[in-house]
Design a protein around this motif. Sequence first.
Motif, PDB file in Angstrom:
ATOM      1  N   PRO A 223       2.820  -3.167   1.638  1.00 53.34           N
ATOM      2  CA  PRO A 223       2.347  -1.786   1.528  1.00 53.34           C
ATOM      3  C   PRO A 223       2.895  -1.115   0.266  1.00 53.34           C
ATOM      4  CG  PRO A 223       3.163  -2.247   3.736  1.00 53.34           C
ATOM      5  CD  PRO A 223       3.547  -3.415   2.888  1.00 53.34           C
ATOM      6  N   THR A 246      -6.189   2.061   3.244  1.00 49.01           N
ATOM      7  CA  THR A 246      -5.107   3.046   3.389  1.00 49.01           C
ATOM      8  C   THR A 246      -4.622   3.065   4.832  1.00 49.01           C
ATOM      9  OG1 THR A 246      -6.637   4.877   3.848  1.00 49.01           O
ATOM     10  CG2 THR A 246      -6.047   4.483   1.554  1.00 49.01           C
ATOM     11  N   ALA A 247      -3.281   3.195   4.984  1.00 49.42           N
ATOM     12  CA  ALA A 247      -2.696   3.228   6.329  1.00 49.42           C
ATOM     13  C   ALA A 247      -2.201   4.616   6.694  1.00 49.42           C
ATOM     14  CB  ALA A 247      -1.543   2.241   6.417  1.00 49.42           C
ATOM     15  N   GLN A 261      -0.140   5.641   1.612  1.00 48.57           N
ATOM     16  CA  GLN A 261       0.331   4.278   1.829  1.00 48.57           C
ATOM     17  C   GLN A 261      -0.883   3.362   1.784  1.00 48.57           C
ATOM     18  OE1 GLN A 261       1.774   2.792   5.734  1.00 48.57           O
ATOM     19  NE2 GLN A 261       3.613   2.181   4.626  1.00 48.57           N
ATOM     20  N   ILE A 263      -2.398  -0.416   2.026  1.00 46.95           N
ATOM     21  CA  ILE A 263      -2.056  -1.726   2.598  1.00 46.95           C
ATOM     22  C   ILE A 263      -2.905  -2.845   1.993  1.00 46.95           C
ATOM     23  CG2 ILE A 263      -1.149  -0.851   4.775  1.00 46.95           C
ATOM     24  CD1 ILE A 263      -3.861  -1.394   6.040  1.00 46.95           C
TER      25      ILE A 263
END
Length: 303
Positions: A223, A246-247, A261, A263
């Motif tokens: 990440p 995106t996380a 964040q 990923i």
Amino acid sequence: MTTIEIDHASRWFGNVVAVNDITMTIGPGVTGLLGPNGAGKSTLINMMGGFLAPSNGTVTLDGTTIWRNEKIYEHIGIVPEREAMYDFLTGREFVVANAELHGLGDQEAQEALATVAMEYAQDRKISTYSKGMRQRVKMASALVHQPTVLLLDEPFNGMDPRQRMHLMELLRRMGDEGRTVLFSSHILEEVEQLASHIEVIVAGRHAASGDFRRIRRLMTDRPHLYTIRSSDDRALAAALIADPSTAGIEVDISEGVLRIQAIDFGRFTALLPRVARAQGIRLLSVSPSDESLESVFSYLVAA
């Protein structure tokens, strides 16, 4: 085919664990020992070189215990990171002294000095040497008996680009000859240019092992945290949040930034400019928040 085997080796100093249950095999060719400063690289090399006993586990050379075994120095050459040297000697006198410890003499010392291109300064006192010159004369003393194993602790520190290229070529040649060469570094690019195999340690633990492509892939796939400033953070966040690359997204109103964040590194870096253009949003700045070696390697430990 000389091989160093490290089997569940640990080393602690009082309550401080410097190396924690490491198992790895160092064989012929050039191996890079990669990790941030303070990771335990020097402690591990000192155990391989017989300077430190493992508190637990074993370190062997072709099946023979290294600790308190003076015969291993017939096969091992060591270039330590620390600068402690006999500054009152000339470079030639220093290398000759090391040659004599192996029952050799001036001829072998001269050959070793020539190998590291230090003949021009061999009659100067070591106290007048630059850091890069000190590194090279240490290298000469380690090579004087033609060891089959060479252990180098941050050998490129203080070297100028020309000296660095010369040493890299020398180590490549030794690896191609079938010698076992291990060097430590905290600089990813040094390891990428030189090592055919990489061992990564972080905080005393073995984090990863393999060729450079595998290690780079592990690092790239982790990440990534980004801080973004744009002309419309809320609209950009709304456009990005639904994408699987995106996380998590945080809109920090107090600082006027967007924290994301990602990923899927490759997908996100292609997505961001495309979405901004489609939404008519200007990207004012895009900066990674966690690109230090420590953060990269810490992810490898947890993976």
